[in-house]
Design a protein around this motif. Structure first.
Motif, short mmCIF file in Angstrom:
data_model
loop_
_atom_site.label_atom_id
_atom_site.label_comp_id
_atom_site.label_asym_id
_atom_site.label_seq_id
_atom_site.Cartn_x
_atom_site.Cartn_y
_atom_site.Cartn_z
N LEU A 1 3.22 -4.51 4.39
CA LEU A 1 2.92 -4.89 5.76
C LEU A 1 2.21 -6.24 5.77
O LEU A 1 1.47 -6.56 4.84
CB LEU A 1 2.01 -3.85 6.42
N ALA A 2 2.40 -6.98 6.84
CA ALA A 2 1.60 -8.18 7.05
C ALA A 2 0.17 -7.71 7.34
O ALA A 2 -0.05 -6.62 7.87
CB ALA A 2 2.15 -8.99 8.20
N GLY A 3 -0.81 -8.53 7.00
CA GLY A 3 -2.21 -8.15 7.15
C GLY A 3 -2.57 -7.61 8.51
O GLY A 3 -3.28 -6.62 8.64
N GLU A 4 -2.08 -8.27 9.57
CA GLU A 4 -2.39 -7.82 10.92
C GLU A 4 -1.80 -6.43 11.20
O GLU A 4 -2.46 -5.57 11.78
CB GLU A 4 -1.87 -8.83 11.94
N GLN A 5 -0.56 -6.20 10.76
CA GLN A 5 0.04 -4.86 10.89
C GLN A 5 -0.75 -3.85 10.08
O GLN A 5 -1.00 -2.73 10.54
CB GLN A 5 1.48 -4.87 10.39
N PHE A 6 -1.10 -4.22 8.88
CA PHE A 6 -1.85 -3.33 7.99
C PHE A 6 -3.15 -2.87 8.64
O PHE A 6 -3.47 -1.68 8.64
CB PHE A 6 -2.13 -4.06 6.67
N VAL A 7 -3.89 -3.80 9.24
CA VAL A 7 -5.16 -3.45 9.88
C VAL A 7 -4.95 -2.58 11.11
O VAL A 7 -5.51 -1.50 11.22
CB VAL A 7 -5.97 -4.71 10.26
N THR B 1 0.84 -1.19 0.00
CA THR B 1 0.00 0.00 0.00
C THR B 1 0.88 1.24 0.00
O THR B 1 2.11 1.14 0.08
CB THR B 1 -0.97 -0.01 1.21
N THR B 2 0.25 2.38 -0.09
CA THR B 2 0.98 3.64 0.01
C THR B 2 0.45 4.42 1.20
O THR B 2 -0.73 4.34 1.55
CB THR B 2 0.81 4.49 -1.26
N ALA B 3 1.34 5.17 1.81
CA ALA B 3 1.01 6.09 2.90
C ALA B 3 1.57 7.44 2.46
O ALA B 3 2.76 7.70 2.61
CB ALA B 3 1.62 5.63 4.21
N GLY B 4 0.70 8.26 1.87
CA GLY B 4 1.21 9.48 1.24
C GLY B 4 2.07 9.07 0.05
O GLY B 4 1.60 8.40 -0.86
N LEU C 1 -2.09 -1.20 12.57
CA LEU C 1 -1.12 -0.10 12.62
C LEU C 1 -1.29 0.92 11.50
O LEU C 1 -0.72 2.00 11.56
CB LEU C 1 0.31 -0.64 12.61
N TYR C 2 -2.07 0.58 10.47
CA TYR C 2 -2.23 1.49 9.34
C TYR C 2 -3.70 1.81 9.05
O TYR C 2 -4.11 2.96 9.11
CB TYR C 2 -1.55 0.91 8.10
N ALA C 3 -4.50 0.82 8.74
CA ALA C 3 -5.87 1.08 8.28
C ALA C 3 -6.76 1.66 9.39
O ALA C 3 -7.42 2.68 9.17
CB ALA C 3 -6.49 -0.20 7.71
N LEU C 4 -6.78 1.03 10.55
CA LEU C 4 -7.62 1.56 11.64
C LEU C 4 -7.18 2.95 12.09
O LEU C 4 -8.04 3.84 12.23
CB LEU C 4 -7.66 0.59 12.82
N PRO C 5 -5.87 3.20 12.30
CA PRO C 5 -5.49 4.57 12.66
C PRO C 5 -5.89 5.60 11.61
O PRO C 5 -6.33 6.70 11.95
CB PRO C 5 -3.97 4.50 12.82
N ASN C 6 -5.76 5.26 10.34
CA ASN C 6 -6.15 6.19 9.29
C ASN C 6 -7.66 6.39 9.25
O ASN C 6 -8.14 7.51 9.08
CB ASN C 6 -5.62 5.74 7.93
N PHE C 7 -8.41 5.31 9.41
CA PHE C 7 -9.86 5.42 9.47
C PHE C 7 -10.26 6.37 10.60
O PHE C 7 -11.03 7.32 10.40
CB PHE C 7 -10.49 4.04 9.69
#
Length: 165
Positions: A114-120, A105-108, A122-128
């Motif tokens: 990322l592994a799926g668990e990290q993605f959810v 994925t991209t962040a900016g 550490l990335y997706a939920l904080p951004n949501f």
């Protein structure tokens, strides 16, 4: 808990929050906290989009597009409902092995893997929640009378309660 279930309650709460904001006397769709940030409507769309972006990546499905350019209140409500309808149809089988699944994925401008668990978590939920919080913050900055209960749907306070008294 499956990743789609992490987004269902807050999406429903966002729908209620947007209804309450809409009932306020002025149109706040284009309101911003600062000139460098997205307006309320785009903060809402981005939050909603993160729920789909996260779950579809983990299920290896194409992200559906429910957005409309320059939406009105009804468009945002429809986007939430369509997203909820989509997310509730995803099953445990769709998410098989999601914790270890590599997600690119991209962040900016940063490229991430990322592994799926990290993605959810550490990335997706904080951004949501960042974009969801901006909707709340913009409304509060515009004097919409909201409480923590409006944000999370769990807290309860008596009428007229204030931490400052």
């Amino acid at each position: 808990m499956l990743p789609n279930e992490l987004f269902i309650h807050p999406l429903r709460q966002l729908a209620l929050l947007l209804q309450k904001i809409q009932q306020h006397d002025i149109d706040l769709l284009d309101a911003v906290l600062t000139d460098e940030q997205f307006p309320l409507w785009q903060q809402a769309q981005t939050a909603i989009g993160f729920s789909l972006r996260a779950c579809c990546a983990l299920c290896e499905k194409e992200v559906p597009t429910f957005t409309k350019p320059m939406p009105v209140w009804l468009d945002l409500q429809q986007q939430i409902q369509l997203s909820l309808d989509y997310l509730t149809l995803l099953t445990a089988k769709d998410f098989d092995g999601w914790q270890q699944k590599p997600i690119a994925t991209t962040a900016g401008f940063a490229e991430l893997e990322l592994a799926g668990e990290q993605f959810v978590y550490l990335y997706a939920l904080p951004n949501f929640y960042f974009h969801y919080s901006m909707v709340y913050a913009i409304a509060r900055a515009q004097q919409v009378p909201l409480s923590k209960a409006d944000f999370d749907g769990w807290h309860q306070y008596p009428a007229g309660f204030s931490f400052l008294r």
